[in-house]
Design a protein around this motif. Structure first.
Motif, PDB file in Angstrom:
ATOM      1  N   PHE A 112      -9.260   7.186  -8.854  1.00  0.00           N
ATOM      2  CA  PHE A 112      -8.870   5.888  -8.294  1.00  0.00           C
ATOM      3  C   PHE A 112     -10.083   4.972  -8.283  1.00  0.00           C
ATOM      4  CE2 PHE A 112      -6.036   9.118  -6.725  1.00  0.00           C
ATOM      5  CZ  PHE A 112      -4.820   8.588  -7.117  1.00  0.00           C
TER       6      PHE A 112
ATOM      7  N   VAL B 296      -7.243   0.025  -8.525  1.00  0.00           N
ATOM      8  CA  VAL B 296      -6.541  -0.307  -7.280  1.00  0.00           C
ATOM      9  C   VAL B 296      -7.026  -1.641  -6.702  1.00  0.00           C
ATOM     10  CG1 VAL B 296      -5.946   0.545  -4.975  1.00  0.00           C
ATOM     11  CG2 VAL B 296      -6.407   2.189  -6.817  1.00  0.00           C
TER      12      VAL B 296
ATOM     13  N   MET C  55       1.808   1.834  -3.448  1.00  0.00           N
ATOM     14  CA  MET C  55       0.691   2.400  -4.240  1.00  0.00           C
ATOM     15  C   MET C  55       0.601   3.907  -4.048  1.00  0.00           C
ATOM     16  SD  MET C  55      -2.332  -0.404  -3.724  1.00  0.00           S
ATOM     17  CE  MET C  55      -2.028  -2.140  -4.085  1.00  0.00           C
TER      18      MET C  55
ATOM     19  N   THR D 182       0.842  -1.213   0.000  1.00  0.00           N
ATOM     20  CA  THR D 182       0.000   0.000   0.000  1.00  0.00           C
ATOM     21  C   THR D 182       0.873   1.259   0.000  1.00  0.00           C
ATOM     22  OG1 THR D 182      -0.225  -0.100   2.410  1.00  0.00           O
ATOM     23  CG2 THR D 182      -1.976  -1.104   1.105  1.00  0.00           C
TER      24      THR D 182
END
Ligand code: SF4
Length: 303
Positions: free
Chosen positions: A251, A232, A218, A215
């Protein structure tokens, strides 16, 4: 003044009084991330826990994370606002079962994912997180490794390192909900979007991604100027932070059902109560803590 803002004010003043720091995982609900002093992935949070000068750590995440904070900072009080916030994956391996497996594989080092109990860490040679698992495995001289408990992260690491990994049959039920068809459908709908997935996802899902990253990875990936749209593949909580830090970008969660019920047990009310009562706190018996600390600190030396 809305109810949440009154709660936030009370938390803030107690935080000062207790000399507390609030750490929150990227999967926490948005309102928890917004009041935290630091939001991050497991590796970043353990690094924060190791270096904080606060007297009290309020850990907004799940039990193994609070335990890891205590393993690294035993002189501090580590509060977990809801003790029921466990991790299904961490529960899939016990120290007892691991000892049996180690006997079957003499001389094979054990790498344990941080999503594991202190007892399991104490049985392991070195710990890893999803952001450093490849580096940790590469840092070992051996070609054969026992990797616990996440079989999917283990498969990913084996594919990246070429080493032989004995995999434990554990997995994350939240990430297991993410399927190849979800990604294929979204790729058709958003052909320009980059696809990022967490290595706890199934290998068939990893194969469809532009990047397989933690994460924290990301968050950094999304900051690149050429990334305008991102599909995602991980727990839904991260969308809040991605959107907040990248206004104007889009996103798209791969699977809105990828929600970790344990992460969502933490609420503003529970944070306030635990700081008022100074419990529930998390600790680990010293003999286990010392052995688990070896595995965690060895990992922190690698990254
Ligand atoms: S998302 Fe999965 S691995 Fe992470 S805490 Fe929840 S159950 Fe555990």
């Amino acid at each position: 003044m809305d109810n949440n803002s009154a709660l936030r004010d009370k938390i803030q003043s107690l935080k000062n009084k207790r000399k507390a720091v609030i750490l929150a995982h990227n999967y926490q609900p948005g309102e928890i991330q917004d009041i935290a002093d630091f939001v991050g992935d497991s590796l970043e949070l353990s690094q924060q826990a190791a270096k904080t000068e606060a007297d009290v750590i309020v850990f907004c995440g799940v039990h193994f994370m609070a335990e890891t904070a205590f393993i690294l900072s035993p002189q501090k009080t580590v509060l977990l606002p809801d003790t029921h916030a466990g991790c299904f994956m961490a529960d899939m391996v016990t120290a007892e079962k691991l000892r049996v497996k180690k006997k079957e594989l003499p001389g094979v080092p054990v790498v344990c994912y941080v999503n594991s109990s202190a007892e399991v860490k104490a049985e392991s040679d070195i710990c890893c997180t999803s952001s450093n698992a490849v580096k940790v495995v590469e840092s070992l001289p051996q070609q054969e490794i026992l990797f616990v408990p996440d079989q999917y992260l283990g498969q990913w690491v084996a594919s990246q390192t070429g080493k032989k990994l004995h995999l434990w049959p554990g997995f994350c039920p939240t990430h297991a909900r993410i399927l190849p068809r979800h990604i294929l459908e979204l790729k058709q709908k958003y052909p320009q979007a980059k696809v990022v997935v967490h290595p706890e996802c199934r290998p068939e899902v990893d194969a469809l991604a532009d990047a397989v990253i933690s994460t924290g990875g990301m968050i950094r990936y999304a900051q690149q100027p050429q990334v305008r749209q991102m599909i995602v593949g991980t727990e839904m909580g991260i969308i809040h932070r991605l959107q907040k830090e990248n206004p104007g970008k889009e996103f798209i969660p791969v699977c809105p059902q990828a929600v970790c019920v344990n992460m969502k047990l933490i609420t503003l009310e529970k944070i306030l109560w635990c700081m008022e009562d100074m419990r529930p706190s998390v600790s680990v018996p010293e003999e286990i803590r010392l052995r688990a600390q070896n595995a965690v600190e060895r990992m922190l030396e690698v990254v």
